[in-house]
Scaffold this active site. Structure first.
Site, PDB file in Angstrom:
ATOM      1  N   CYS A 332      25.098 -14.275  -3.727  1.00 34.56           N
ATOM      2  CA  CYS A 332      24.114 -15.176  -3.139  1.00 34.56           C
ATOM      3  C   CYS A 332      23.409 -15.990  -4.231  1.00 34.56           C
ATOM      4  CB  CYS A 332      23.144 -14.399  -2.261  1.00 34.56           C
ATOM      5  SG  CYS A 332      22.272 -15.428  -1.061  1.00 34.56           S
ATOM      6  N   HIS A 437      26.734 -10.667   1.314  1.00 31.39           N
ATOM      7  CA  HIS A 437      25.958  -9.465   1.036  1.00 31.39           C
ATOM      8  C   HIS A 437      26.684  -8.246   1.584  1.00 31.39           C
ATOM      9  CE1 HIS A 437      22.336 -11.288  -0.590  1.00 31.39           C
ATOM     10  NE2 HIS A 437      22.358 -12.171   0.377  1.00 31.39           N
TER      11      HIS A 437
END
Length: 501
Positions: A332, A437
């Site tokens: 991310c 994630h």
């Protein structure tokens, strides 16, 4: 409604773990139970099946209860973006960023309304609701406009159990002081005390239990042992320190860059159960050492944390590590760091429109920040260009503002079920960037990546460790352990009798 509320004498006394255990105990007894926390402050979040964002702890508690997590379980999530400001996630969607003062002045009535609505929804859908408080219920400067502790207990009309952490010391003062600072009508709602994180022979604390009950007039419902490596995801910086401080003796040295506004650090937790892995935090250059691999995690404030990394001169060490053939994974925000340029087009990351910051220049990519956040549960496979087995299925979730594009042809890392490509796969897996994630919660991938590192070190490949199966078993183990130390029949009686008044 039928329920019970777990409040604490302070932060990190174990409220989240106890709520998780109670949810599993009740679920195992055939009760349809749901967790609830009115307001969570954490950058460690959970994406629900419908793409909404809630606190990670409530998502895990719902899993322990064997029910689908929903926004009603955590209607307000505050995600800190600086020391002063937090993004408000309201019923799963980011709506605005406010200072602490602005939040108290302008959001209180709106917050109170959605908490009432959520409690009514859960009361309709479930038999029992186990509610988690936040911090301490006697922060005197905040009590007039709080909706995380006694106000919630009053709205739900449930009894309260007060939890204290004996491991940090001062347990008697913290309990007596908390009870003394409660208003009389609030104290009447406290039906029990739980002592948490006890080490050693619990029989040696019998005099302490007797003293507390005589002094306070409140029964001690249990003295719970300290639970090592419970693998129940934490939600704040205190949990990071306690949860990751114990695994630092493995042969494989993985350094994690500790960013000031780190988010979703639960991405890293599976490494705690790989016996040959040492996972350690790196805050500054002197701690960097010579790791086998680096993980740059997500962040709620990407450009600010990138500047922090440069201020600490960690950027130079990361670049040298890669040049020497070391592995790196950026997740991310960490993925965005690896690109050439980050452009905050609308001020959604820095509050400054058209602000530009140079990235580390490791990946030929530019990230542009927009207003709309991506929050999705994702199913993926390795992109065929990686040469990795395409039949393998990976699961995870996205939570990000930026969109990353490449300035030349590269090898993507993943392809999502909707056909969208994700990430970067360079030098046969030496350099990886992704928005996914919980990448390392996929047992096959985590094993494959660690075996790449083992091979480079001249170590034999290891077999897959099924952390996914282990985690559900841990729910039962922790629930059974805690139940054995609780006056469980009395707790059930308190729940049922209070709720039937």
């Amino acid at each position: 409604m039928k329920g019970i509320m777990i409040q604490g004498t302070a932060s990190d006394v174990g409220k989240s773990l106890i709520v998780t255990a109670l949810c599993r105990i009740l679920a195992n007894e055939g009760v349809r139970v749901a967790p609830f926390k009115s307001q969570n402050m954490s950058n460690n979040s959970y994406v629900t099946r419908d793409g909404k964002e809630i606190g990670r702890a409530q998502g895990i508690q719902a899993e322990a209860a064997r029910v689908e997590p929903t926004v009603w379980m955590n209607p307000i999530l505050l995600k800190p973006r600086s020391d002063q400001d937090s993004e408000i996630v309201y019923l799963g969607k980011a709506i605005q960023t406010l200072s602490g003062r602005g939040y108290r002045d302008y959001f209180y009535e709106q917050g109170l309304a959605v908490i009432k609505k959520s409690l009514h929804q859960l009361a309709d859908d479930f038999d029992v609701v186990v509610i988690e408080g936040a911090g301490s219920p006697v922060e005197i400067n905040l009590k007039d406009r709080e909706f995380v502790n006694m106000k919630v207990a009053e709205l739900a009309d449930v009894p309260v159990v007060l939890v204290a952490d004996i491991d940090r010391g001062g347990v008697f003062a913290s309990i007596v002081g908390t009870l003394d600072l409660l208003d009389p009508h609030e104290r009447q709602r406290v039906v029990g005390i739980i002592i948490n994180k006890f080490r050693g022979d619990i029989s040696l604390f019998e005099d302490g239990v007797q003293w507390l009950e005589e002094k306070t007039g409140v029964p001690v419902l249990g003295v719970l042992p300290y639970v090592e490596n419970h693998m129940i995801d934490g939600e704040d910086s205190l949990s990071i320190r306690t949860q990751f401080s114990k695994r630092n003796n493995g042969i494989l040295d993985i350094a994690v860059i500790h960013l000031p506004f780190i988010s979703n650090y639960s991405d890293l937790e599976p490494f705690l159960f790989e016996e040959d892995v040492s996972l350690r935090w790196v805050n500054q250059a002197s701690e960097f050492g010579q790791p086998d691999a680096i993980i740059i995690p997500g962040t709620k404030s990407t450009i600010s944390d990138l500047k922090h990394l440069r201020d600490k001169q960690l950027d130079i060490l990361i670049e040298t590590h890669i040049a020497n053939g070391g592995f790196v994974v950026g997740i991310c925000g960490g993925y965005q760091f690896l690109g050439e340029e980050l452009i905050d087009e609308v001020g959604s990351d820095t509050s400054l429109a058209n602000f530009t910051e140079a990235g580390l220049g490791i990946i030929p990519a530019t990230t542009i920040f927009y207003n709309e956040k991506e929050t999705n549960r994702v199913i993926a496979q390795y992109h065929k260009a990686t040469g990795l087995p395409s039949i393998q299925r990976l699961e995870g979730y996205e939570i990000h503002l930026g969109k990353t594009t490449f300035s030349k042809d590269v090898c993507p890392f993943l392809i999502f079920a909707n056909g969208e490509e994700d990430g970067y796969f360079g030098n046969n897996g030496q350099i990886i960037g992704t928005y996914l994630h919980h990448l390392f919660h996929n047992d096959e991938w985590r094993n494959q990546w660690l075996n790449m590192i083992r091979k480079k070190k001249g170590m034999p490949a290891a077999e897959i460790r099924s952390i996914s199966d282990y985690k559900d078993k841990r729910f039962d183990l922790i629930a059974n352990e805690m139940k054995s130390h609780l006056k469980w029949d009395l707790m059930k009686k308190l729940i049922n009798q209070w709720g039937s008044k």
